[in-house]
Design a protein around this motif. Structure first.
Motif, PDB file in Angstrom:
ATOM      1  N   ASP A   1       0.839  -1.186   0.000  1.00 39.15           N
ATOM      2  CA  ASP A   1       0.000   0.000   0.000  1.00 39.15           C
ATOM      3  C   ASP A   1       0.883   1.247   0.000  1.00 39.15           C
ATOM      4  O   ASP A   1       1.850   1.337   0.778  1.00 39.15           O
ATOM      5  N   PRO A   2       0.594   2.226  -0.841  1.00 41.62           N
ATOM      6  CA  PRO A   2       1.446   3.418  -0.925  1.00 41.62           C
ATOM      7  C   PRO A   2       1.670   4.116   0.405  1.00 41.62           C
ATOM      8  O   PRO A   2       2.803   4.495   0.732  1.00 41.62           O
ATOM      9  N   LEU A   3       0.619   4.295   1.180  1.00 43.09           N
ATOM     10  CA  LEU A   3       0.765   5.028   2.433  1.00 43.09           C
ATOM     11  C   LEU A   3       1.528   4.223   3.474  1.00 43.09           C
ATOM     12  O   LEU A   3       2.199   4.801   4.341  1.00 43.09           O
ATOM     13  N   ASP A   4       1.456   2.892   3.411  1.00 44.37           N
ATOM     14  CA  ASP A   4       2.284   2.071   4.297  1.00 44.37           C
ATOM     15  C   ASP A   4       3.764   2.317   4.018  1.00 44.37           C
ATOM     16  O   ASP A   4       4.590   2.359   4.942  1.00 44.37           O
TER      17      ASP A   4
ATOM     18  N   ARG B   1      -3.352  15.253   0.850  1.00 42.90           N
ATOM     19  CA  ARG B   1      -3.654  15.308   2.283  1.00 42.90           C
ATOM     20  C   ARG B   1      -3.210  14.028   2.982  1.00 42.90           C
ATOM     21  O   ARG B   1      -2.701  14.059   4.104  1.00 42.90           O
ATOM     22  N   ALA B   2      -3.402  12.883   2.329  1.00 44.97           N
ATOM     23  CA  ALA B   2      -2.987  11.614   2.921  1.00 44.97           C
ATOM     24  C   ALA B   2      -1.470  11.545   3.064  1.00 44.97           C
ATOM     25  O   ALA B   2      -0.952  11.037   4.074  1.00 44.97           O
ATOM     26  N   LEU B   3      -0.751  12.060   2.092  1.00 47.54           N
ATOM     27  CA  LEU B   3       0.712  12.077   2.158  1.00 47.54           C
ATOM     28  C   LEU B   3       1.189  12.958   3.307  1.00 47.54           C
ATOM     29  O   LEU B   3       2.125  12.599   4.034  1.00 47.54           O
ATOM     30  N   ALA B   4       0.554  14.103   3.482  1.00 48.26           N
ATOM     31  CA  ALA B   4       0.923  14.985   4.580  1.00 48.26           C
ATOM     32  C   ALA B   4       0.688  14.303   5.917  1.00 48.26           C
ATOM     33  O   ALA B   4       1.541  14.357   6.825  1.00 48.26           O
TER      34      ALA B   4
ATOM     35  N   ALA C   1       7.341  16.516   0.941  1.00 45.17           N
ATOM     36  CA  ALA C   1       7.119  17.118  -0.369  1.00 45.17           C
ATOM     37  C   ALA C   1       6.547  16.070  -1.311  1.00 45.17           C
ATOM     38  O   ALA C   1       6.642  14.862  -1.055  1.00 45.17           O
ATOM     39  N   PHE C   2       5.954  16.533  -2.403  1.00 43.82           N
ATOM     40  CA  PHE C   2       5.432  15.628  -3.429  1.00 43.82           C
ATOM     41  C   PHE C   2       5.650  16.268  -4.783  1.00 43.82           C
ATOM     42  O   PHE C   2       5.780  17.496  -4.899  1.00 43.82           O
TER      43      PHE C   2
ATOM     44  N   ALA D   1      -1.348  22.294  -0.939  1.00 45.58           N
ATOM     45  CA  ALA D   1      -0.037  22.117  -0.306  1.00 45.58           C
ATOM     46  C   ALA D   1       0.148  23.111   0.823  1.00 45.58           C
ATOM     47  O   ALA D   1       0.671  22.770   1.895  1.00 45.58           O
ATOM     48  N   ALA D   2      -0.285  24.353   0.630  1.00 46.13           N
ATOM     49  CA  ALA D   2      -0.182  25.359   1.685  1.00 46.13           C
ATOM     50  C   ALA D   2      -1.096  25.006   2.850  1.00 46.13           C
ATOM     51  O   ALA D   2      -0.746  25.205   4.019  1.00 46.13           O
ATOM     52  N   GLU D   3      -2.259  24.475   2.555  1.00 41.84           N
ATOM     53  CA  GLU D   3      -3.239  24.113   3.591  1.00 41.84           C
ATOM     54  C   GLU D   3      -2.705  23.038   4.531  1.00 41.84           C
ATOM     55  O   GLU D   3      -2.947  23.079   5.741  1.00 41.84           O
ATOM     56  N   VAL D   4      -1.966  22.061   3.996  1.00 40.10           N
ATOM     57  CA  VAL D   4      -1.506  20.937   4.817  1.00 40.10           C
ATOM     58  C   VAL D   4      -0.120  21.165   5.400  1.00 40.10           C
ATOM     59  O   VAL D   4       0.411  20.303   6.110  1.00 40.10           O
ATOM     60  N   SER D   5       0.478  22.309   5.113  1.00 40.67           N
ATOM     61  CA  SER D   5       1.834  22.579   5.615  1.00 40.67           C
ATOM     62  C   SER D   5       1.821  22.905   7.101  1.00 40.67           C
ATOM     63  O   SER D   5       0.851  23.458   7.619  1.00 40.67           O
TER      64      SER D   5
END
Length: 224
Positions: A152-155, A181-184, A190-191, A220-224
């Motif tokens: 799974d990517p997030l794992d 958002r899931a990556l953050a 970064a992505f 990106a600014a929202e999740v920083s």
């Protein structure tokens, strides 16, 4: 979280990269990358000079999974003077070529293969690669999480975050706000987005590249 706009489509730098940079220069994209395939060396030199003039952080991502071609990309990064080099798996040789430069190196974690590149490897493998990269003196890792074939990517992202204090960049196949958002939340720093912006899949009803990128910058600014 940093958004790295890649001037690439299908893992190749777009041929009109200079025009693209001019078209989005006022959007405030602070991180821009490219690859050393798709355009000639003179275009790369002019592209990097243009990005330098804009004051953005520059990235070159290695495409090849073969040793000789990958190390040739490292030499190109040195000649251009990019800020960060992403990709490749030959850490010792790459760091040797980068010695004496300020270029930060972020190798691939896991087992990349093919073109466009896919990523094999378990979370445990990715974690081990992250620890090895940090021990070797790398600035972080380049993780093709959403091109994973075995996990799974997030794992993979969570495993990488737990294993390294370095800069964790997730690259490839990111197409929407939910993924960002899931990556953050999983700990990415970064992505990258390239193809999804150029083919319009970020905002299918919007017609311009600017319309594709502006919401990504906002998220990106929202999740920083």
């Amino acid at each position: 979280m940093d958004f790295i706009f890649m001037l690439t489509r299908d893992d190749r730098t777009v041929t009109d990269c200079l025009e693209v940079v001019d078209a989005v220069a006022d959007l405030g994209v602070a991180h821009i990358g490219f690859k050393d395939v798709g355009v000639d060396r003179d275009t790369l030199v002019r592209l990097h000079a243009r990005l330098r003039g804009l004051g953005v952080t520059t990235y070159l991502e290695v495409v090849s999974t073969g040793r000789d071609q990958a190390l040739a990309s490292v030499r190109t990064a040195v000649e251009l003077g990019v800020d960060r080099l992403m990709g490749g798996t030959w850490i010792e040789e790459t760091l040797g070529l980068l010695r004496g430069t300020p270029i930060g190196y972020l190798p691939f974690a896991g087992e990349p293969s093919g073109h466009p590149t896919r990523l094999a490897g378990s979370p445990e493998r990715v974690a081990a690669d992250c620890r090895a990269a940090e021990a070797a003196g790398c600035a972080g890792v380049d993780l093709l999480a959403y091109r994973a074939t075995d996990a799974d990517p997030l794992d993979l992202v969570r495993a990488a975050r737990a294993a390294t204090t370095g800069h964790l960049v997730v690259a490839g196949s990111i197409t929407g706000d939910d993924q960002i958002r899931a990556l953050a939340a999983a700990g990415a720093d970064a992505f990258t987005i390239g193809s999804a912006a150029f083919d319009g899949s970020l905002r299918p009803r919007a017609g311009t590249l600017r319309s594709q990128l502006a919401p990504v910058l906002a998220t990106a600014a929202e999740v920083s």
